[in-house]
Enzyme design. Structure first.
Site, PDB file in Angstrom:
ATOM      1  N   SER A  74      55.579  32.995  76.032  1.00  0.00           N
ATOM      2  CA  SER A  74      56.416  32.134  76.859  1.00  0.00           C
ATOM      3  C   SER A  74      55.956  32.190  78.309  1.00  0.00           C
ATOM      4  CB  SER A  74      57.873  32.592  76.791  1.00  0.00           C
ATOM      5  OG  SER A  74      58.667  31.817  77.661  1.00  0.00           O
ATOM      6  N   ASN A  75      56.130  31.070  79.008  1.00  0.00           N
ATOM      7  CA  ASN A  75      55.911  31.044  80.452  1.00  0.00           C
ATOM      8  C   ASN A  75      57.235  30.936  81.188  1.00  0.00           C
ATOM      9  OD1 ASN A  75      53.037  31.101  80.770  1.00  0.00           O
ATOM     10  ND2 ASN A  75      52.986  29.074  79.798  1.00  0.00           N
TER      11      ASN A  75
ATOM     12  N   LYS B 191      63.625  33.515  80.433  1.00  0.00           N
ATOM     13  CA  LYS B 191      63.591  34.109  79.089  1.00  0.00           C
ATOM     14  C   LYS B 191      62.912  35.473  79.103  1.00  0.00           C
ATOM     15  CE  LYS B 191      62.815  30.102  76.092  1.00  0.00           C
ATOM     16  NZ  LYS B 191      61.828  29.526  75.181  1.00  0.00           N
TER      17      LYS B 191
ATOM     18  N   ASP C 179      62.211  29.745  70.659  1.00  0.00           N
ATOM     19  CA  ASP C 179      62.502  28.357  71.009  1.00  0.00           C
ATOM     20  C   ASP C 179      64.015  28.231  71.014  1.00  0.00           C
ATOM     21  OD1 ASP C 179      61.061  25.848  71.679  1.00  0.00           O
ATOM     22  OD2 ASP C 179      62.455  25.051  70.207  1.00  0.00           O
TER      23      ASP C 179
ATOM     24  N   PHE D 265      69.619  31.266  84.036  1.00  0.00           N
ATOM     25  CA  PHE D 265      68.676  30.168  84.272  1.00  0.00           C
ATOM     26  C   PHE D 265      69.186  28.962  83.487  1.00  0.00           C
ATOM     27  CE2 PHE D 265      66.380  29.931  80.187  1.00  0.00           C
ATOM     28  CZ  PHE D 265      66.770  31.121  79.601  1.00  0.00           C
TER      29      PHE D 265
ATOM     30  N   ASP E  68      72.958  27.901  82.348  1.00  0.00           N
ATOM     31  CA  ASP E  68      73.920  29.011  82.463  1.00  0.00           C
ATOM     32  C   ASP E  68      75.073  28.760  83.435  1.00  0.00           C
ATOM     33  OD1 ASP E  68      72.820  30.492  80.470  1.00  0.00           O
ATOM     34  OD2 ASP E  68      71.618  31.758  81.781  1.00  0.00           O
TER      35      ASP E  68
ATOM     36  N   HIS F  37      72.790  33.844  72.353  1.00  0.00           N
ATOM     37  CA  HIS F  37      71.923  33.428  71.256  1.00  0.00           C
ATOM     38  C   HIS F  37      70.634  34.249  71.244  1.00  0.00           C
ATOM     39  CE1 HIS F  37      71.098  31.542  75.026  1.00  0.00           C
ATOM     40  NE2 HIS F  37      70.080  30.815  74.594  1.00  0.00           N
ATOM     41  N   ARG F  38      69.995  34.364  72.433  1.00  0.00           N
ATOM     42  CA  ARG F  38      68.724  35.105  72.497  1.00  0.00           C
ATOM     43  C   ARG F  38      68.952  36.589  72.262  1.00  0.00           C
ATOM     44  NH1 ARG F  38      67.607  33.213  76.678  1.00  0.00           N
ATOM     45  NH2 ARG F  38      66.606  31.420  75.731  1.00  0.00           N
TER      46      ARG F  38
END
Ligand code: IMP
Length: 192
Positions: free
Chosen positions: A8-9, A13, A68, A147, A150, A175-176
């Protein structure tokens, strides 16, 4: 220590995921010398997570995972969903969030959920972990933490947005956070 690449960039996250994972060396795309955007051409979180993890696995052959994710809003037929990162036609978080507020103006159903799917490629095998966080969309932005969406998302059971709540609380509910926990439990099992 085992190495694992985060495909990921997205700084938001990466910050969250780093704060949840210990006991494993996490490598960024910069660490492995990958400096392009990874295409996400599909219409499901699963397919996009797989495409991102596979692109990086093909590049470096190391253990890798990709997240994702997105926000699904009931009154908008679950949009923006997989298109959350560029809902306004730009990758600008502020514009994306304002578009959601505009689309929801005057609507009484504000319910929404975040969804994350992680695709892990570990020793050449592919695994998936997911997480959902139910909540609702505020009328205005509140808070500056987190981010993306949020500052307009309140998780169920709370009266503050993820922009106002501290990161450790977000990680417990999000979720993450749920998807990462499933992956950590799986890896802990594999490595012991
Ligand atoms: P992607 O997974 O790279 O397609 O991007 C996910 C997009 O969904 C982000 O750019 C945000 O717009 C949104 N998103 C996903 N997870 C979160 C979160 O935890 N907070 C706020 N926005 C999120």
């Amino acid at each position: 220590m085992q190495e694992l690449v985060i495909a990921s960039n997205n700084e938001g996250k990466i910050r969250e995921i780093r704060s949840m994972i210990a006991g494993i060396t996490l490598l960024s795309l910069k660490d492995i010398g990958f400096n392009k955007d990874i295409p996400e051409p599909f219409h499901t979180f699963e397919e996009n997570a797989h495409a991102k993890a596979l692109a990086i696995y093909d590049f470096c052959g190391k253990n890798v995972f990709a997240d994702d994710s997105g926000i699904c809003i009931e009154a908008l037929n679950n949009e923006p969903g997989v298109d959350s990162a560029h809902y306004s036609g730009t990758r600008d978080d502020e514009r994306n969030l304002q578009k959601v507020l505009d689309e929801l103006r005057g609507k009484t159903d504000r319910s929404a959920y975040y969804k994350a799917v992680i695709c892990l490629i570990w020793q050449g095998e592919t695994y998936y972990f997911d997480g959902i966080c139910q909540g609702s969309i505020t009328a205005q932005k509140k808070g500056t933490g987190g981010f993306g969406y949020d500052p307009i998302f309140i998780p169920n059971g709370y009266d503050k947005t993820f922009g106002e709540l501290p990161l450790d609380i977000k990680n417990k509910l999000s979720h993450r956070g749920k998807a990462v926990k499933k992956m950590i439990d799986f890896l802990t099992d594999k490595m012991n």
